[in-house]
Design a protein around this motif. Sequence first.
Motif, PDB file in Angstrom:
ATOM      1  N   ALA A 380      -7.335  -3.809  23.537  1.00  0.00           N
ATOM      2  CA  ALA A 380      -8.252  -4.413  24.509  1.00  0.00           C
ATOM      3  C   ALA A 380      -9.526  -4.845  23.814  1.00  0.00           C
ATOM      4  O   ALA A 380      -9.896  -4.293  22.765  1.00  0.00           O
ATOM      5  N   THR A 381     -10.224  -5.849  24.415  1.00  0.00           N
ATOM      6  CA  THR A 381     -11.552  -6.262  23.941  1.00  0.00           C
ATOM      7  C   THR A 381     -12.436  -6.486  25.166  1.00  0.00           C
ATOM      8  O   THR A 381     -11.957  -6.681  26.303  1.00  0.00           O
ATOM      9  N   TYR A 382     -13.744  -6.446  24.900  1.00  0.00           N
ATOM     10  CA  TYR A 382     -14.714  -6.775  25.957  1.00  0.00           C
ATOM     11  C   TYR A 382     -15.965  -7.298  25.268  1.00  0.00           C
ATOM     12  O   TYR A 382     -16.272  -6.919  24.131  1.00  0.00           O
ATOM     13  N   GLN A 383     -16.712  -8.146  26.010  1.00  0.00           N
ATOM     14  CA  GLN A 383     -17.878  -8.809  25.431  1.00  0.00           C
ATOM     15  C   GLN A 383     -18.981  -8.913  26.474  1.00  0.00           C
ATOM     16  O   GLN A 383     -18.703  -9.203  27.646  1.00  0.00           O
ATOM     17  N   THR A 384     -20.234  -8.682  26.057  1.00  0.00           N
ATOM     18  CA  THR A 384     -21.404  -8.913  26.922  1.00  0.00           C
ATOM     19  C   THR A 384     -22.409  -9.761  26.157  1.00  0.00           C
ATOM     20  O   THR A 384     -22.441  -9.744  24.927  1.00  0.00           O
ATOM     21  N   ASN A 385     -23.242 -10.473  26.908  1.00  0.00           N
ATOM     22  CA  ASN A 385     -24.210 -11.392  26.309  1.00  0.00           C
ATOM     23  C   ASN A 385     -25.617 -10.849  26.512  1.00  0.00           C
ATOM     24  O   ASN A 385     -26.025 -10.558  27.634  1.00  0.00           O
ATOM     25  N   TYR A 386     -26.366 -10.695  25.404  1.00  0.00           N
ATOM     26  CA  TYR A 386     -27.724 -10.174  25.522  1.00  0.00           C
ATOM     27  C   TYR A 386     -28.766 -11.259  25.728  1.00  0.00           C
ATOM     28  O   TYR A 386     -29.909 -10.976  26.064  1.00  0.00           O
ATOM     29  N   LEU A 387     -28.390 -12.538  25.582  1.00  0.00           N
ATOM     30  CA  LEU A 387     -29.354 -13.621  25.746  1.00  0.00           C
ATOM     31  C   LEU A 387     -29.809 -13.758  27.188  1.00  0.00           C
ATOM     32  O   LEU A 387     -30.904 -14.257  27.461  1.00  0.00           O
ATOM     33  N   THR A 388     -28.987 -13.297  28.121  1.00  0.00           N
ATOM     34  CA  THR A 388     -29.324 -13.419  29.542  1.00  0.00           C
ATOM     35  C   THR A 388     -30.344 -12.367  29.984  1.00  0.00           C
ATOM     36  O   THR A 388     -30.816 -12.427  31.123  1.00  0.00           O
ATOM     37  N   TYR A 389     -30.666 -11.431  29.111  1.00  0.00           N
ATOM     38  CA  TYR A 389     -31.566 -10.335  29.518  1.00  0.00           C
ATOM     39  C   TYR A 389     -32.764 -10.205  28.590  1.00  0.00           C
ATOM     40  O   TYR A 389     -33.909 -10.375  28.998  1.00  0.00           O
ATOM     41  N   ASP A 390     -32.525  -9.902  27.302  1.00  0.00           N
ATOM     42  CA  ASP A 390     -33.636  -9.688  26.365  1.00  0.00           C
ATOM     43  C   ASP A 390     -33.093  -9.885  24.952  1.00  0.00           C
ATOM     44  O   ASP A 390     -32.248  -9.134  24.498  1.00  0.00           O
ATOM     45  N   THR A 453     -20.436  -2.088  27.094  1.00  0.00           N
ATOM     46  CA  THR A 453     -19.416  -2.961  26.519  1.00  0.00           C
ATOM     47  C   THR A 453     -18.203  -2.151  26.074  1.00  0.00           C
ATOM     48  O   THR A 453     -17.049  -2.511  26.341  1.00  0.00           O
ATOM     49  N   LEU A 454     -18.467  -1.005  25.370  1.00  0.00           N
ATOM     50  CA  LEU A 454     -17.369  -0.156  24.901  1.00  0.00           C
ATOM     51  C   LEU A 454     -16.656   0.514  26.067  1.00  0.00           C
ATOM     52  O   LEU A 454     -15.432   0.708  26.026  1.00  0.00           O
ATOM     53  N   TYR A 455     -17.389   0.860  27.115  1.00  0.00           N
ATOM     54  CA  TYR A 455     -16.788   1.486  28.295  1.00  0.00           C
ATOM     55  C   TYR A 455     -15.711   0.586  28.890  1.00  0.00           C
ATOM     56  O   TYR A 455     -14.610   1.045  29.229  1.00  0.00           O
ATOM     57  N   MET A 456     -16.008  -0.691  29.014  1.00  0.00           N
ATOM     58  CA  MET A 456     -15.025  -1.614  29.595  1.00  0.00           C
ATOM     59  C   MET A 456     -13.835  -1.794  28.676  1.00  0.00           C
ATOM     60  O   MET A 456     -12.681  -1.868  29.132  1.00  0.00           O
ATOM     61  N   ALA A 457     -14.069  -1.836  27.358  1.00  0.00           N
ATOM     62  CA  ALA A 457     -12.941  -1.966  26.431  1.00  0.00           C
ATOM     63  C   ALA A 457     -12.018  -0.753  26.535  1.00  0.00           C
ATOM     64  O   ALA A 457     -10.788  -0.885  26.487  1.00  0.00           O
ATOM     65  N   ALA A 458     -12.594   0.464  26.649  1.00  0.00           N
ATOM     66  CA  ALA A 458     -11.781   1.680  26.777  1.00  0.00           C
ATOM     67  C   ALA A 458     -10.962   1.658  28.059  1.00  0.00           C
ATOM     68  O   ALA A 458      -9.783   2.058  28.080  1.00  0.00           O
ATOM     69  N   ASN A 459     -11.569   1.200  29.165  1.00  0.00           N
ATOM     70  CA  ASN A 459     -10.820   1.098  30.421  1.00  0.00           C
ATOM     71  C   ASN A 459      -9.656   0.135  30.278  1.00  0.00           C
ATOM     72  O   ASN A 459      -8.519   0.443  30.672  1.00  0.00           O
ATOM     73  N   LEU A 460      -9.907  -1.049  29.718  1.00  0.00           N
ATOM     74  CA  LEU A 460      -8.865  -2.065  29.610  1.00  0.00           C
ATOM     75  C   LEU A 460      -7.771  -1.647  28.634  1.00  0.00           C
ATOM     76  O   LEU A 460      -6.639  -2.129  28.717  1.00  0.00           O
ATOM     77  N   ALA A 461      -8.105  -0.724  27.662  1.00  0.00           N
ATOM     78  CA  ALA A 461      -7.082  -0.229  26.740  1.00  0.00           C
ATOM     79  C   ALA A 461      -6.234   0.871  27.353  1.00  0.00           C
ATOM     80  O   ALA A 461      -5.303   1.373  26.712  1.00  0.00           O
ATOM     81  N   SER A 512     -24.696 -15.291  16.382  1.00  0.00           N
ATOM     82  CA  SER A 512     -24.452 -16.727  16.596  1.00  0.00           C
ATOM     83  C   SER A 512     -24.133 -17.043  18.054  1.00  0.00           C
ATOM     84  O   SER A 512     -24.425 -18.133  18.551  1.00  0.00           O
ATOM     85  N   THR A 513     -23.539 -16.056  18.749  1.00  0.00           N
ATOM     86  CA  THR A 513     -23.195 -16.270  20.161  1.00  0.00           C
ATOM     87  C   THR A 513     -24.064 -15.444  21.094  1.00  0.00           C
ATOM     88  O   THR A 513     -23.964 -15.586  22.316  1.00  0.00           O
ATOM     89  N   GLY A 514     -24.876 -14.527  20.510  1.00  0.00           N
ATOM     90  CA  GLY A 514     -25.710 -13.662  21.339  1.00  0.00           C
ATOM     91  C   GLY A 514     -24.894 -12.661  22.124  1.00  0.00           C
ATOM     92  O   GLY A 514     -25.250 -12.319  23.260  1.00  0.00           O
ATOM     93  N   THR A 515     -23.848 -12.118  21.507  1.00  0.00           N
ATOM     94  CA  THR A 515     -22.958 -11.222  22.236  1.00  0.00           C
ATOM     95  C   THR A 515     -22.798  -9.871  21.528  1.00  0.00           C
ATOM     96  O   THR A 515     -22.962  -9.749  20.314  1.00  0.00           O
ATOM     97  N   VAL A 516     -22.478  -8.866  22.334  1.00  0.00           N
ATOM     98  CA  VAL A 516     -22.041  -7.552  21.849  1.00  0.00           C
ATOM     99  C   VAL A 516     -20.547  -7.493  22.114  1.00  0.00           C
ATOM    100  O   VAL A 516     -20.095  -7.729  23.252  1.00  0.00           O
ATOM    101  N   ASN A 517     -19.762  -7.147  21.105  1.00  0.00           N
ATOM    102  CA  ASN A 517     -18.303  -7.190  21.201  1.00  0.00           C
ATOM    103  C   ASN A 517     -17.701  -5.822  20.905  1.00  0.00           C
ATOM    104  O   ASN A 517     -18.137  -5.128  19.974  1.00  0.00           O
ATOM    105  N   ALA A 518     -16.688  -5.437  21.672  1.00  0.00           N
ATOM    106  CA  ALA A 518     -15.959  -4.183  21.456  1.00  0.00           C
ATOM    107  C   ALA A 518     -14.478  -4.477  21.448  1.00  0.00           C
ATOM    108  O   ALA A 518     -13.993  -5.292  22.263  1.00  0.00           O
TER     109      ALA A 518
END
Length: 591
Positions: A380-390, A453-461, A512-518
């Motif tokens: 599983a993977t999951y991604q969040t974007n930090y550019l929308t917040y700070d 971000t990691l929480y969602m990846a663990a759920n989807l896995a 480059s994408t402003g994302t946190v990836n798990a």
Amino acid sequence: MEAGLSLKRVAGRDAPRRGGRDDAPWERGSSGRAGTGGARRFVGPFIIALAAVAVLVALDYWMNAGRIYRGVEVGDVALGGKTPEEAREIVLRRAEGALERVELRGGPEGEISFDARRMGIDYKVRETVQAAYAVGREGNLLERLGERLRAAYGTVQIEPRVDYRPSVARQRIEEVASRLDRPPRQAEVNVYGSEVDVVGSREGYRVDVEATMRSVGEAVEDMSGEARLVGRVLEPEYTTAEAERAAERARRALDGELVLTYEGRRWTVSPAAIGDSLDITARDGEFRVGVDRDRLRENLSGVYAAINQEPVEAGYEISGEQITVTPSRTGRAIQDEKLLGAIEEGIFEGRREYRIPVAVDRPELTTAEAERLKPTDLLATYQTNYLTYDDSPGRVENLEIASEAVDGTLLAPGEVFSFNELAAPLDYHDTKVIINGRVDTAEGGGLCQVSSTLYMAANLAGLDVIERHPHYAELPYIRPGFDATVWFGALDMKFKNTSPGYILIREWVDRSTGTVNAAIYGRPSGIEVDMRSEKVSETVDEEGNPVTTWITYQTVRKNGEVVFDGVLHKDVYKYLKPAAPDAPYDERPVN
């Protein structure tokens, strides 16, 4: 000078005198007539008796005129019938040694001689003879007659007149004791290299000062000048004979080198090393010769280093998305107690060769097992974007610090992952956080985005999440219900590896994408997970601020079959208020 000391009770001349008048030799009767008759009957015989006594007294006086009465003794010297001059010569001869020297006989030195005056002894010969001559010549008539009768039919003892200072004698005896007293020397057994040395025992001695003082007093009394030095020989507890027996046992242990063997290899232990390993203790009068296992182990350190090796667990090396197995290695360890026990038992019986017992120590994760459990597929993977917040530099660096702490973690089947355990020990920048529902600045801003971000990846896995906490308010970087806040020491995010093999956790920040990836890699399990959340209500609090309620649903399929489809959790989010400079921290931060 101290007063003269009497060591025997004085008899005869020196006895207390009786006072009072003599009673009449007869009594007057109750009537004049009767009394007169009784007196007449006894007057004649009484006068005859007095005459006889007078004759005897005169005869005794004539026979002993100028001489000491017979039966008079000074100490054990008979002076009866001697003139004072003759008696003085006898007493002088008798006390000649005692007048000059006092001999202490006995003890380690056999005989010790002292000048009598240094012992506090000064005999008064003239006074002693005068006391002997005075027997039967002083006191009233009855006292004189009594002393003469006792002398004639027995013995009258006269103590010698002497100035004796016991304190001076005690001082001399204590000086002797200080010179002669010594403790017993205990035997010893010492090992120097491969040589055994015995130090012999020796008797000790202790002077009995009180008993010696009594003997000196008796010597003063009998004018012998000879006293006993009373003392006690002190026997050693550990004798030379016992030490020699122990030394013989030690020499048997040192009689040649030891040979140790294992799988064709051979080691020797020198007699000097054996000697260094011996333990000789003295207890209860005996020497015990044994082996000091700690020192023997040190002397065998080369053998241990050559044989012992720790088992190596199989592991995984990660290069990008490639995972390779690092091989395991079986360990081995000398069976320490078994080897040392055998040497300790056999070394004193002449055994010189020993086979080293070795136990195999297998790794828990072997190479084959690691290959079987190796993560092979992306679960599983999951991604969040930090550019929308700070996207401030400090917060982005915090995201990277926390992501790197998690990245590359391998989790064995059944093992539990703790976000705080990995992330808490690190240092972070002060950045934007939400405290008590307000935006503020504090250390660690951004960590909740990494954990969410990691929480969602663990759920989807398809892993089992065992601890998760929602944020205080809705956040723009993740959908409500999908978030997981952390607070070091209070709130954590944990999940358990319920997959059939190891899982590999990857997490990184892509600037480059402003994302946190798990991403989570593992063994295929046939599990597919879908997540969705819905807002089910929106209300206002006492101050008129909106409050929303969200329900998160989860659907789990295993090999295409639905095994769970329902509510995962229900969360309530409050309005995010403007910053307040004095706002206190609470236990539910949002970052």
